[in-house]
Design an enzyme around this catalytic site. Structure first.
Site, PDB file in Angstrom:
ATOM      1  N   TYR A 178      61.366 -16.735   7.441  1.00  0.00           N
ATOM      2  CA  TYR A 178      60.922 -15.942   6.297  1.00  0.00           C
ATOM      3  C   TYR A 178      60.041 -16.744   5.347  1.00  0.00           C
ATOM      4  O   TYR A 178      58.948 -16.287   4.988  1.00  0.00           O
ATOM      5  CB  TYR A 178      62.114 -15.345   5.548  1.00  0.00           C
ATOM      6  CG  TYR A 178      61.683 -14.415   4.439  1.00  0.00           C
ATOM      7  CD1 TYR A 178      61.296 -13.106   4.722  1.00  0.00           C
ATOM      8  CD2 TYR A 178      61.631 -14.846   3.119  1.00  0.00           C
ATOM      9  CE1 TYR A 178      60.869 -12.257   3.720  1.00  0.00           C
ATOM     10  CE2 TYR A 178      61.215 -14.004   2.108  1.00  0.00           C
ATOM     11  CZ  TYR A 178      60.834 -12.700   2.407  1.00  0.00           C
ATOM     12  OH  TYR A 178      60.402 -11.875   1.412  1.00  0.00           O
ATOM     13  N   GLU A 185      51.459 -15.327   4.606  1.00  0.00           N
ATOM     14  CA  GLU A 185      50.880 -14.055   4.175  1.00  0.00           C
ATOM     15  C   GLU A 185      50.226 -14.191   2.803  1.00  0.00           C
ATOM     16  O   GLU A 185      49.124 -13.678   2.570  1.00  0.00           O
ATOM     17  CB  GLU A 185      51.961 -12.980   4.145  1.00  0.00           C
ATOM     18  CG  GLU A 185      52.467 -12.581   5.518  1.00  0.00           C
ATOM     19  CD  GLU A 185      53.554 -11.526   5.444  1.00  0.00           C
ATOM     20  OE1 GLU A 185      53.641 -10.832   4.404  1.00  0.00           O
ATOM     21  OE2 GLU A 185      54.326 -11.381   6.402  1.00  0.00           O
TER      22      GLU A 185
END
Length: 236
Positions: A178, A185
């Site tokens: 994560y 991102e």
């Protein structure tokens, strides 16, 4: 905010199992969908990592992997429909938000700004940009996450049974994947701000808002995933 793996709403507390006893046709469809998704993600991930291991320049990795990645990630739009019609146990709003964030990355950034922040299929350069490293981070985090998730669902829905080690991967790998995925991102969104400003002031502001949501949203989702992990492991 979709890079996390397993216990988040789309991949943890909720399930790809039907929300009610499934008909044989529904069960077959879910097995085929998850099996196809697993195969596509495995192909993207292994292809990208094999190119990296062979010393392929990062822009060329993007050029070779992105077309299939675009199709593979776009296929996840069906998961919104699955949730909407009650085919699986998953909140519609949460599923839509998580799928949408990935769609933004693959269509709204990678597709729009090829050659500006990531490699370009028409102008191949051996000099990597920050966006190329971020793309590799996304590919790694997304790919490993989705292989685990879709493989888990295939075993679960088919009734074969999920091995303990696979369940362990599903509920633990997000601790590493994560942060890797979400940071990659964010880098891609930041790198896209310049080209977005040239494209449209409205789109630039949209990406700024997205970044503003990423920071608090990532923390909330990460802690939620940890809580869901505890619940899932307690049941087993």
């Amino acid at each position: 905010m979709s890079s996390g793996t397993n216990p988040k709403p789309r991949t943890g507390a909720t399930s790809s199992k039907p929300s009610k006893p499934a008909s044989p046709l529904t069960k077959l469809y879910l097995i085929l969908y998850n099996g196809l998704s697993f195969s596509l993600w495995a192909t993207c991930t292994l292809h990208g990592l094999s190119l990296l291991a062979n010393g392929t320049p990062l822009p060329m990795i993007f050029n070779q992997v992105y077309p299939l990645l675009l199709i593979t990630q776009s296929l996840a739009l069906l998961e919104i429909l699955h949730s909407l019609v009650g085919l699986v146990r998953a909140p519609v709003a949460t599923t839509a938000m998580q799928v949408a964030s990935r769609i933004l990355l693959v269509w709204g950034i990678m597709y729009l700004f090829q050659g500006r922040i990531v490699g370009n299929v028409r102008t191949i350069t051996a000099t990597p940009q920050t966006g190329d490293y971020a793309f590799l981070g996304c590919l790694s985090a997304w790919g490993v996450t989705e292989c685990i998730r879709y493989g888990f669902f295939v075993l679960q829905v088919s009734g074969v049974g999920v091995p303990a080690w696979w369940a362990w991967l599903r509920y633990n790998t997000f601790y590493v994947l994560y942060p890797l995925g979400i940071s990659s991102e964010c880098v891609m969104v930041v790198k896209a701000l310049g080209p977005a400003a040239e494209l449209s002031a409205a789109y630039w502001w949209f990406l700024v808002v997205v970044l503003g949501i990423y920071v608090p949203g990532s923390y909330i989702l990460y802690t939620h995933m940890i809580a869901q992990r505890r619940k899932a492991l307690k049941k087993t």
